[in-house]
Design an enzyme around this catalytic site. Structure first.
Site, PDB file in Angstrom:
ATOM      1  N   ASP A  40       0.840  -1.193   0.000  1.00  9.52           N
ATOM      2  CA  ASP A  40       0.000   0.000   0.000  1.00  9.52           C
ATOM      3  C   ASP A  40       0.877   1.245   0.000  1.00  9.52           C
ATOM      4  O   ASP A  40       2.023   1.212   0.479  1.00  9.52           O
ATOM      5  CB  ASP A  40      -0.902   0.016   1.228  1.00  9.52           C
ATOM      6  CG  ASP A  40      -1.936  -1.091   1.216  1.00  9.52           C
ATOM      7  OD1 ASP A  40      -2.294  -1.542   0.106  1.00  9.52           O
ATOM      8  OD2 ASP A  40      -2.374  -1.500   2.307  1.00  9.52           O
ATOM      9  N   TYR A  68       6.374  -8.774   8.620  1.00  5.72           N
ATOM     10  CA  TYR A  68       6.007  -7.360   8.680  1.00  5.72           C
ATOM     11  C   TYR A  68       6.275  -6.808  10.077  1.00  5.72           C
ATOM     12  O   TYR A  68       6.125  -7.521  11.077  1.00  5.72           O
ATOM     13  CB  TYR A  68       4.519  -7.166   8.372  1.00  5.72           C
ATOM     14  CG  TYR A  68       4.104  -7.526   6.980  1.00  5.72           C
ATOM     15  CD1 TYR A  68       4.109  -6.569   5.960  1.00  5.72           C
ATOM     16  CD2 TYR A  68       3.682  -8.818   6.665  1.00  5.72           C
ATOM     17  CE1 TYR A  68       3.707  -6.898   4.670  1.00  5.72           C
ATOM     18  CE2 TYR A  68       3.281  -9.151   5.380  1.00  5.72           C
ATOM     19  CZ  TYR A  68       3.299  -8.193   4.386  1.00  5.72           C
ATOM     20  OH  TYR A  68       2.913  -8.520   3.116  1.00  5.72           O
ATOM     21  N   ASP A  82      -6.901   1.341   7.941  1.00  6.84           N
ATOM     22  CA  ASP A  82      -5.583   1.929   8.164  1.00  6.84           C
ATOM     23  C   ASP A  82      -5.718   3.436   8.342  1.00  6.84           C
ATOM     24  O   ASP A  82      -6.826   3.992   8.288  1.00  6.84           O
ATOM     25  CB  ASP A  82      -4.605   1.577   7.040  1.00  6.84           C
ATOM     26  CG  ASP A  82      -5.002   2.130   5.677  1.00  6.84           C
ATOM     27  OD1 ASP A  82      -5.814   3.071   5.611  1.00  6.84           O
ATOM     28  OD2 ASP A  82      -4.493   1.620   4.661  1.00  6.84           O
ATOM     29  N   ARG A 178      -3.747  -5.249   7.805  1.00  2.00           N
ATOM     30  CA  ARG A 178      -4.844  -4.331   8.146  1.00  2.00           C
ATOM     31  C   ARG A 178      -6.023  -5.089   8.751  1.00  2.00           C
ATOM     32  O   ARG A 178      -6.685  -4.611   9.672  1.00  2.00           O
ATOM     33  CB  ARG A 178      -5.317  -3.574   6.896  1.00  2.00           C
ATOM     34  CG  ARG A 178      -4.415  -2.437   6.468  1.00  2.00           C
ATOM     35  CD  ARG A 178      -5.005  -1.723   5.279  1.00  2.00           C
ATOM     36  NE  ARG A 178      -4.981  -2.536   4.077  1.00  2.00           N
ATOM     37  CZ  ARG A 178      -5.729  -2.312   2.998  1.00  2.00           C
ATOM     38  NH1 ARG A 178      -6.599  -1.313   2.993  1.00  2.00           N
ATOM     39  NH2 ARG A 178      -5.634  -3.072   1.928  1.00  2.00           N
TER      40      ARG A 178
END
Length: 295
Positions: A40, A68, A82, A178
């Site tokens: 993203d 992550y 988000d 997310r």
């Protein structure tokens, strides 16, 4: 023509993955560049780019496990799950107990069923879900099975009625961080969303070895042979066997030599012949590499 290979890039925040690909095309002087999974615009971290003939290897990279680092804000939910979205709910989370957080994280670890974020790139009737959502259309995405092998809270901060959690997540391809933030907030009854996301690993590749996006022209291209061997393992073949594989012939009785299936066939000069797999007791090429893209 640019040399074939795999390029590891550390994407900055505020740009799209396509923007990084466009930079690479300009810097390397070729249109033939693809990537193994987008990030993203808000996110930073590892993008794996394939250049020229090495784009064929991306199909074996995109499905690898990933790591992550993220920050989850508890106490507010957004329509995009988000920080780029609009706040939907807000609840004072200042009294939230650490034991409750720990209890809510546990069910989100292991093999879980996860509904992707409405603002995802998943296609619905040929259109991206985020395009439909932005157009005001109702979007319902099916749950999917993913594996979260690690979901560790490494730091906690409390400010302004919110609880911010720094987390490390190791997961299968297709996992939405997310959605983990959203589901954690929902389980606690206070809402949650992602405020920061950084991808640090895809399979054996890490941001430690990645080049900054503004220094792509100086980046080191990993050879197709080295990449294929690191992802799939290797089968060392003789010159005669390499020639047979390139001509579509099978290697009789060679299946027992495969450490895994498929695997990378490497000739005596260190050249990637192609990706091979077992066919009964024999070995057959399932994807030949053009000679100029093999080293």
């Amino acid at each position: 023509m640019a040399a074939p290979g795999i390029l590891l890039v550390d994407k900055p925040g505020g740009v799209t993955s396509h923007d990084v690909v466009a930079r690479a095309r300009r810097a390397l002087g070729t249109r033939k560049i693809g990537h193994a999974g987008t990030l993203d615009p808000m996110a930073t971290g590892l993008l794996v780019l394939g250049v020229e003939g090495a784009t064929r290897l991306l199909t074996f990279i995109v499905g690898l496990d990933k790591t992550y680092e993220a920050t989850i804000r508890l106490g507010a939910s957004t329509d995009t799950d988000d920080a780029d979205g609009q706040t939907v709910t807000q609840t004072d989370a200042s009294s939230l107990a650490w034991a409750a957080i720990r209890s809510a994280v546990a069910p989100l670890t292991g093999r879980i069923s996860q509904v992707p974020s409405t603002y995802s790139a998943i296609k619905v009737d040929g259109r991206r879900a985020y395009d439909l959502a932005r157009a005001g259309q109702e979007v319902e995405l099916a749950a999917r099975e993913v594996t979260v092998s690690r979901f560790d809270v490494v730091a906690e901060r409390r400010t302004g009625g919110f609880v911010d959690l720094d987390v490390v997540v190791e997961c299968s391809s297709g996992t939405y961080i997310r959605s983990l933030a959203r589901d954690l907030g929902a389980a606690l009854g206070i809402g949650g969303h992602l405020t920061a996301l950084r991808r640090t690993r895809i399979g054996p590749f890490s941001t430690v070895d990645a080049v900054e996006a503004d220094a792509i022209a100086d980046g080191l291209l990993l050879s197709p042979a080295a990449v294929a061997a690191s992802v799939l393992g290797r089968l060392d073949v003789t010159g005669d066997e390499a020639r047979d594989l390139r001509h579509g012939k099978r290697l009789a009785g060679a299946a027992s030599r495969l450490a895994q299936d498929p695997t990378a066939a490497i000739d005596p000069d260190g050249v990637l012949v192609g990706i091979v797999g077992a066919r009964g007791a024999d070995v057959k090429s399932v994807m030949n590499m053009p000679e100029e893209a093999s080293r």
